[in-house]
Design an enzyme around this catalytic site. Structure first.
Site, PDB file in Angstrom:
ATOM      1  N   ARG A 154       0.806  -1.231   0.000  1.00  0.00           N
ATOM      2  CA  ARG A 154       0.000   0.000   0.000  1.00  0.00           C
ATOM      3  C   ARG A 154       0.839   1.281   0.000  1.00  0.00           C
ATOM      4  NH1 ARG A 154      -4.218   0.279   4.382  1.00  0.00           N
ATOM      5  NH2 ARG A 154      -3.056  -1.281   5.553  1.00  0.00           N
TER       6      ARG A 154
ATOM      7  N   GLY B 280       9.277  -3.920  12.022  1.00  0.00           N
ATOM      8  CA  GLY B 280      10.094  -2.867  11.422  1.00  0.00           C
ATOM      9  C   GLY B 280       9.308  -1.641  10.991  1.00  0.00           C
TER      10      GLY B 280
ATOM     11  N   SER C 197      40.332  37.597   2.137  1.00  0.00           N
ATOM     12  CA  SER C 197      39.107  37.302   1.394  1.00  0.00           C
ATOM     13  C   SER C 197      39.434  36.753   0.015  1.00  0.00           C
ATOM     14  CB  SER C 197      38.274  38.580   1.238  1.00  0.00           C
ATOM     15  OG  SER C 197      37.806  38.971   2.507  1.00  0.00           O
TER      16      SER C 197
HETATM   17  C1  UD1 Z   1      -0.358  -8.627  12.958  1.00  0.00           C
HETATM   18  C2  UD1 Z   1      -0.878  -9.532  14.076  1.00  0.00           C
HETATM   19  C3  UD1 Z   1      -2.140  -8.904  14.676  1.00  0.00           C
HETATM   20  C4  UD1 Z   1      -1.844  -7.513  15.182  1.00  0.00           C
HETATM   21  C5  UD1 Z   1      -1.241  -6.660  14.060  1.00  0.00           C
HETATM   22  C6  UD1 Z   1      -0.775  -5.336  14.600  1.00  0.00           C
HETATM   23  C7  UD1 Z   1      -0.276 -11.821  13.470  1.00  0.00           C
HETATM   24  C8  UD1 Z   1      -0.751 -13.106  12.896  1.00  0.00           C
HETATM   25  N1  UD1 Z   1      -1.178 -10.838  13.523  1.00  0.00           N
HETATM   26  O1  UD1 Z   1      -1.338  -8.626  11.914  1.00  0.00           O
HETATM   27  O2  UD1 Z   1      -2.616  -9.704  15.753  1.00  0.00           O
HETATM   28  O3  UD1 Z   1      -3.018  -6.901  15.681  1.00  0.00           O
HETATM   29  O4  UD1 Z   1      -0.113  -7.318  13.459  1.00  0.00           O
HETATM   30  O5  UD1 Z   1      -0.358  -4.524  13.539  1.00  0.00           O
HETATM   31  O6  UD1 Z   1       0.864 -11.731  13.868  1.00  0.00           O
HETATM   32  N2  UD1 Z   1       5.950  -9.928   8.384  1.00  0.00           N
HETATM   33  C9  UD1 Z   1       7.058 -10.645   7.981  1.00  0.00           C
HETATM   34  N3  UD1 Z   1       6.890 -11.843   7.370  1.00  0.00           N
HETATM   35  C10 UD1 Z   1       5.664 -12.385   7.154  1.00  0.00           C
HETATM   36  C11 UD1 Z   1       4.539 -11.651   7.576  1.00  0.00           C
HETATM   37  C12 UD1 Z   1       4.711 -10.445   8.189  1.00  0.00           C
HETATM   38  O7  UD1 Z   1       8.194 -10.196   8.172  1.00  0.00           O
HETATM   39  O8  UD1 Z   1       5.604 -13.490   6.605  1.00  0.00           O
HETATM   40  C13 UD1 Z   1       6.144  -8.639   9.045  1.00  0.00           C
HETATM   41  C14 UD1 Z   1       5.538  -7.500   8.245  1.00  0.00           C
HETATM   42  O9  UD1 Z   1       6.519  -6.946   7.385  1.00  0.00           O
HETATM   43  C15 UD1 Z   1       5.120  -6.526   9.313  1.00  0.00           C
HETATM   44  C16 UD1 Z   1       4.781  -7.420  10.498  1.00  0.00           C
HETATM   45  O10 UD1 Z   1       5.430  -8.646  10.261  1.00  0.00           O
HETATM   46  O11 UD1 Z   1       6.152  -5.672   9.716  1.00  0.00           O
HETATM   47  C17 UD1 Z   1       3.291  -7.644  10.675  1.00  0.00           C
HETATM   48  O12 UD1 Z   1       2.770  -8.253   9.526  1.00  0.00           O
HETATM   49  P1  UD1 Z   1       1.339  -7.876   8.978  1.00  0.00           P
HETATM   50  O13 UD1 Z   1       1.063  -8.678   7.773  1.00  0.00           O
HETATM   51  O14 UD1 Z   1       1.209  -6.407   8.857  1.00  0.00           O
HETATM   52  O15 UD1 Z   1       0.422  -8.409  10.190  1.00  0.00           O
HETATM   53  P2  UD1 Z   1      -1.085  -8.061  10.436  1.00  0.00           P
HETATM   54  O16 UD1 Z   1      -1.934  -8.866   9.531  1.00  0.00           O
HETATM   55  O17 UD1 Z   1      -1.267  -6.595  10.434  1.00  0.00           O
END
Ligand code: UD1
Ligand code: CA
Length: 447
Positions: free
Chosen positions: A18, A107, A388
């Site tokens: 996004r 991150g 200067s």
């Molecule tokens: C996650 C949490 C949710 C919480 C929310 C808060 C889980 C399953 N869910 O959901 O409970 O309320 O964050 O924002 O943990 N990432 C990786 N590798 C992956 C997937 C994600 O490095 O395979 C990293 C993403 O880059 C990000 C973070 O983990 O920085 C969170 O991932 P994201 O997909 O945003 O999790 P949410 O679905 O928002």
């Protein structure tokens, strides 16, 4: 390893689609530092034994940035993004033999406070989740608690209507015993609505093992994650607002706070004054009672007590200003040390130089430090007087108490106490200007 040893795992593999960007999300800048730099600096506040960043999208660029921001941090690759639990699993080889607590950060979540993290890491439960009460719980994971503490986390996609009513949400930050993590992480499954390995499932698994899980609460503002450019801009505004207030609380005078821009690591001493429209890039320290006048840009530099900079000055990386140094308008300083009391008032470039104490640099002086291929140094002794418009063709050395004549191009070293003049001798032709003008006017009339 100390008893309260901490390791931090920072999840940074996600694409951040996004953001509509070719740049990995965690490399977008907030407070002039990539987002992942904020997570790294929060991690460092715990004085951890290990910091491990999980990379995926744009892994090479992220790893490069991490190495520059925090050379001690390790990076591991998650080549497919199969969920937050899967991401943490990639860090296990790095955690081999580690016995303390593992703290998981994201991150892209830059505002988690140091006090909050410390509370999380020092909590006595086997597993602790950082939670918050959301104004609008939206799609956050929901925290299901009982009188025994935290029972489980239910992801929004998997939650029934009643669970979705819960306003206590998961920030994503978690701390747990390394041994517990190793025991449970292999048991995660991806049989859920998203088809992902959820880190959040560790809570129910820990409870099933009879372990204690709990919630530490924080302010919702701390958990703010960044998913879009608009959120990045809002986060920047929030970051700057806090940095301005913090500077003033530390005793810095900001004459127009809203126009001063800070970096994550800006340090300004008590009773320093910062005028309007000043920008601090990364790596700036300004000591107490220094004065930064309007419209200055500073980066990677140190300004000592009592120094005065600007207006309209630019201090670039490696600029070191001693006590009571004056740097005036349209002066650029790069990789140069100015000892105490040096004055460089106007229209000057000093690069790759050392200037001894109480030396005066005249207007329009330039260190010609670059020959098109290599950079060369200029050394100027104490109490020297640079006339200067002197061009100092480096490598060159000007002695103590030496002088250069205005308009000189100095290509050879000048000994202590000597005066060097390197310019054409003046020729004066009496009456020639008047005669020349008259001749030109006649020529114009004849056209
Ligand atoms: C996650 C949490 C949710 C919480 C929310 C808060 C889980 C399953 N869910 O959901 O409970 O309320 O964050 O924002 O943990 N990432 C990786 N590798 C992956 C997937 C994600 O490095 O395979 C990293 C993403 O880059 C990000 C973070 O983990 O920085 C969170 O991932 P994201 O997909 O945003 O999790 P949410 O679905 O928002
Ligand atoms: Ca998210």
């Amino acid at each position: 390893m100390t008893e309260n040893a901490v390791a931090v795992v920072i999840l940074a593999a996600g694409q951040g689609s996004r953001m509509q960007s070719d740049l990995p999300k965690v490399l977008h800048r907030l407070g002039q530092v990539p987002l992942v730099g904020h997570a790294l600096s929060a991690a460092r506040s715990l004085e951890p034994e290990l910091v491990i960043v999980v990379t995926g999208h744009g892994a090479d660029r992220v790893a490069q940035a991490v190495a520059a921001l925090d050379p001690e941090a390790a990076t591991v690759l998650q080549s497919e993004q199969l969920g937050t639990g899967h991401a943490v699993r990639q860090a296990l080889p790095q955690l081999e033999g580690f016995e303390g607590k593992v703290v998981v950060l994201y991150g892209d979540t830059p505002f988690i406070g140091q006090d909050t993290l410390a509370a999380l890491a020092s909590h006595s439960a086997d597993l602790v989740v950082l939670g918050f009460e959301a104004d609008d719980p939206g799609r956050y994971g929901r925290l299901v608690v009982s009188d025994r503490g935290l029972e489980r986390i239910v992801e929004y996609k998997d939650a029934d209507a009643a669970t979705r009513q819960i306003v206590l949400c998961n920030s994503g930050v978690m701390a747990l015993e390394a041994n517990l993590l190793r025991l449970l992480i292999a048991r995660l499954s991806n049989e859920n609505a998203a088809g992902e390995y959820y880190l959040t499932d560790l809570v129910a698994l820990a409870r099933a093992e009879g372990r204690r899980a709990d919630v530490v609460l924080c302010d919702e503002a701390e958990t703010l994650g960044i998913n879009t450019r608009a959120e990045l801009a809002a986060a920047e505004a929030a970051f700057q607002a806090r940095a301005r207030i913090r500077a003033m609380e530390d005793g810095v005078t900001l004459t127009d706070p809203d126009s001063v821009w800070f970096a994550l690591d800006t340090v300004i001493g008590r009773d320093a004054t910062v005028g309007p429209n000043v920008v601090f890039g990364p790596g700036v320290t300004v000591e107490s009672e220094a004065e930064i006048l309007p419209f200055c840009h500073l980066e990677g530099c140190h300004v000592s007590s009592g120094a005065r900079v600007g207006p309209f000055a630019r201090l670039r990386p490696g600029a070191e200003l001693g006590g009571d140094v004056h740097v005036g308008n349209f002066v650029e300083i790069k990789n140069a040390v100015l000892d105490e009391g040096v004055k460089v008032g106007h229209l000057t470039y000093l690069g790759d130089a050392h200037v001894g104490e109480h030396t005066n640099i005249g207007a329009g002086t330039i260190t010609c430090n670059y020959d098109g291929v290599m950079k060369h140094r200029t050394t100027i002794g104490p109490r020297a007087f640079i006339g200067s418009d002197t061009m100092l063709v480096a490598p060159v050395r000007i002695g103590a108490d030496a002088m250069t004549g205005s308009g000189s191009t100095i290509t050879e070293d000048v000994p202590d106490g000597a005066l060097a003049i390197g310019r054409a001798r003046q020729v004066t032709k009496p009456g020639l200007a008047t005669r020349l003008m008259a001749a030109l006017r006649l020529k114009k009339e004849a056209r």
